[in-house]
Design a protein around this motif. Structure first.
Motif, short mmCIF file in Angstrom:
data_model
loop_
_atom_site.label_atom_id
_atom_site.label_comp_id
_atom_site.label_asym_id
_atom_site.label_seq_id
_atom_site.Cartn_x
_atom_site.Cartn_y
_atom_site.Cartn_z
N THR A 40 35.85 40.84 27.54
CA THR A 40 37.28 39.02 27.64
C THR A 40 38.17 39.26 27.69
OG1 THR A 40 34.36 38.36 27.25
CG2 THR A 40 36.77 36.71 26.45
N ALA A 41 38.64 40.84 26.35
CA ALA A 41 40.06 40.85 25.83
C ALA A 41 40.57 41.25 27.18
CB ALA A 41 39.54 41.45 24.67
N ILE A 42 40.08 42.64 27.62
CA ILE A 42 41.06 42.99 27.96
C ILE A 42 40.82 43.11 29.75
CG2 ILE A 42 41.03 44.57 26.42
CD1 ILE A 42 39.31 46.64 27.69
N GLY A 43 39.53 42.43 30.23
CA GLY A 43 39.94 41.97 31.34
C GLY A 43 40.71 41.86 32.51
N GLY A 44 40.96 40.56 32.20
CA GLY A 44 42.10 39.58 32.45
C GLY A 44 43.67 40.84 32.76
N GLY A 45 44.03 41.41 32.10
CA GLY A 45 45.02 42.18 31.88
C GLY A 45 44.91 43.84 32.81
N SER A 46 43.65 43.75 32.34
CA SER A 46 43.78 44.74 33.98
C SER A 46 43.67 44.82 34.79
CB SER A 46 41.98 45.42 32.84
OG SER A 46 41.73 45.92 32.52
N ILE A 47 42.89 43.36 35.82
CA ILE A 47 42.40 43.31 36.94
C ILE A 47 44.31 43.14 37.08
CG2 ILE A 47 42.14 41.37 38.16
CD1 ILE A 47 40.36 41.20 36.56
N ARG A 48 45.58 42.25 36.37
CA ARG A 48 47.35 41.86 36.30
C ARG A 48 47.64 43.25 36.67
NH1 ARG A 48 48.41 40.71 31.34
NH2 ARG A 48 48.56 43.61 31.08
N ASP A 49 47.36 44.39 35.66
CA ASP A 49 48.12 45.61 36.14
C ASP A 49 47.89 46.54 37.35
OD1 ASP A 49 48.73 45.19 33.58
OD2 ASP A 49 48.27 46.46 32.22
N ALA A 50 46.08 46.66 37.41
CA ALA A 50 46.14 47.41 38.53
C ALA A 50 46.46 46.63 40.05
CB ALA A 50 44.16 47.18 38.84
N LEU A 51 46.99 45.52 40.06
CA LEU A 51 47.35 44.68 41.31
C LEU A 51 48.78 45.17 41.30
CD1 LEU A 51 45.95 40.79 40.37
CD2 LEU A 51 45.44 42.71 42.96
N LEU A 52 49.51 45.33 39.28
CA LEU A 52 50.91 44.97 39.77
C LEU A 52 51.21 46.68 39.57
CD1 LEU A 52 51.88 42.93 36.78
CD2 LEU A 52 52.22 42.20 39.03
N GLY A 53 50.86 47.56 39.46
CA GLY A 53 50.37 48.78 40.41
C GLY A 53 51.71 49.47 38.47
N THR A 54 50.68 49.10 38.19
CA THR A 54 51.47 49.35 36.34
C THR A 54 50.24 50.12 35.93
OG1 THR A 54 50.86 47.56 35.06
CG2 THR A 54 53.19 47.86 36.13
N THR A 55 50.46 51.47 36.65
CA THR A 55 48.77 52.41 35.67
C THR A 55 49.24 53.13 35.77
OG1 THR A 55 48.81 52.78 38.09
CG2 THR A 55 47.44 51.17 37.62
N PRO A 56 48.65 54.24 34.19
CA PRO A 56 47.57 54.07 33.64
C PRO A 56 47.26 52.67 32.85
CG PRO A 56 48.22 55.14 32.54
CD PRO A 56 49.32 55.04 33.32
N VAL A 57 46.49 51.67 33.45
CA VAL A 57 46.58 50.32 32.43
C VAL A 57 47.04 49.78 31.12
CG1 VAL A 57 44.94 48.96 34.23
CG2 VAL A 57 44.21 49.61 32.39
N LEU A 77 57.34 38.89 36.06
CA LEU A 77 59.07 38.56 35.40
C LEU A 77 59.84 39.99 35.00
CD1 LEU A 77 58.84 34.70 34.43
CD2 LEU A 77 59.48 35.43 36.32
N ASN A 78 59.26 40.42 34.21
CA ASN A 78 60.19 41.26 33.81
C ASN A 78 60.27 42.87 35.25
OD1 ASN A 78 60.63 41.55 31.16
ND2 ASN A 78 58.84 41.67 30.61
N LEU A 79 59.17 42.83 36.06
CA LEU A 79 59.68 43.62 37.07
C LEU A 79 60.20 43.04 38.34
CD1 LEU A 79 55.46 44.80 36.98
CD2 LEU A 79 57.45 46.19 35.95
N GLY A 80 60.55 42.08 37.81
CA GLY A 80 61.18 41.16 38.99
C GLY A 80 60.49 40.86 40.23
N LEU A 81 59.53 40.65 39.37
CA LEU A 81 58.84 39.35 40.69
C LEU A 81 59.17 38.23 41.12
CD1 LEU A 81 55.21 41.06 41.04
CD2 LEU A 81 56.74 41.32 41.74
N SER A 82 58.77 37.57 41.76
CA SER A 82 58.89 35.94 42.60
C SER A 82 58.57 34.93 41.07
CB SER A 82 59.07 35.17 43.68
OG SER A 82 57.41 35.02 43.94
N GLY A 83 59.13 33.37 40.65
CA GLY A 83 57.98 32.59 39.95
C GLY A 83 56.98 32.44 39.78
N MET A 84 56.88 32.32 41.44
CA MET A 84 54.76 32.07 41.92
C MET A 84 54.25 33.38 41.42
SD MET A 84 53.78 30.99 45.62
CE MET A 84 54.98 30.03 46.21
N ILE A 85 54.48 34.14 42.24
CA ILE A 85 54.10 35.34 41.35
C ILE A 85 53.46 35.73 40.20
CG2 ILE A 85 53.72 37.69 41.56
CD1 ILE A 85 53.12 36.79 44.07
#
Length: 206
Positions: A41-58, A112-120
């Motif tokens: 519950t605590a780290i599931g969403g952030g882990s999915i986000r980091d995997a999608l953004l390519g900021t690994t390791p999470v 936003l810190n990665l320079g992605l669009s507002g929609m993303i």
């Protein structure tokens, strides 16, 4: 500002871990089950986000403080919440609402810190906010709140939009953070208090 973001991230981790621990208590899980449910519950969403953004390791692999916060929250829950049935019914949804607001903003901020669009950024805020709760509900054999008619994902989306717009308009980071968190939290708490729901899509039999 980075210190504030980090502080709120740890707070959100604790709140969502508590949410998972309470859900585990309601389903009469053993201590290991409590740890598992609190963690996803605590780290599931952030882990999915980091995997999608390519900021690994999470994030929680790079910084073990998140795991420490989860374990400390579970320990306190096991010590002080001995009778889950006596925990007020609103405790779990209110704790979840605070976690939703915190993680939504953090997810949008990282995008936003990665320079992605507002929609993303809005999408990443949504994934960060609701991803852990989806995993928690699936493990508890419940329909995830995001798929029900409850105003849940809507609050996260609104918070993400608020944060993205505030940053785009040049508001100070702390002001944007406060606006977005309050927006998402107020919407979600209002939905809990007054049982606000979105209209259901229903196919009537002919």
């Amino acid at each position: 500002m980075k210190e504030w973001i980090y502080f709120f991230d740890l707070c959100g981790t604790a709140v969502f871990a508590l949410s998972g621990a309470l859900a585990a208590g309601r389903h009469r899980m053993d201590p290991f089950g409590v740890i598992v449910l609190a963690s996803v519950t605590a780290i599931g969403g952030g882990s999915i986000r980091d995997a999608l953004l390519g900021t690994t390791p999470v994030f929680w692999i790079r910084d073990p403080n998140y795991i420490i916060v989860i374990l400390a929250t579970v320990l306190l829950a096991l010590i002080f919440i001995r009778k889950p049935k006596k925990v007020p019914q609103y405790t779990l949804p209110v704790a979840d609402a605070f976690g939703l607001a915190l993680f939504t903003v953090i997810g949008a901020e990282k995008a936003l810190n990665l320079g992605l669009s507002g929609m993303i950024a809005v999408v990443m805020g949504l994934i960060t906010g609701v991803g852990g709760g989806i995993i928690r509900d699936i493990l508890c054999r419940q329909i995830p709140m995001i798929l029900r008619t409850e105003i849940y994902a809507t609050a996260s989306i609104f918070g993400g939009i608020s944060y993205t717009c505030a940053i785009t308009w040049g508001l100070a980071d702390k002001v944007a953070l406060a606006i977005a968190m309050i927006s998402a939290l107020v919407i979600r708490l209002a939905a809990i208090k007054w049982h606000l729901r979105l209209p259901a899509f229903e196919l009537k039999k002919t």
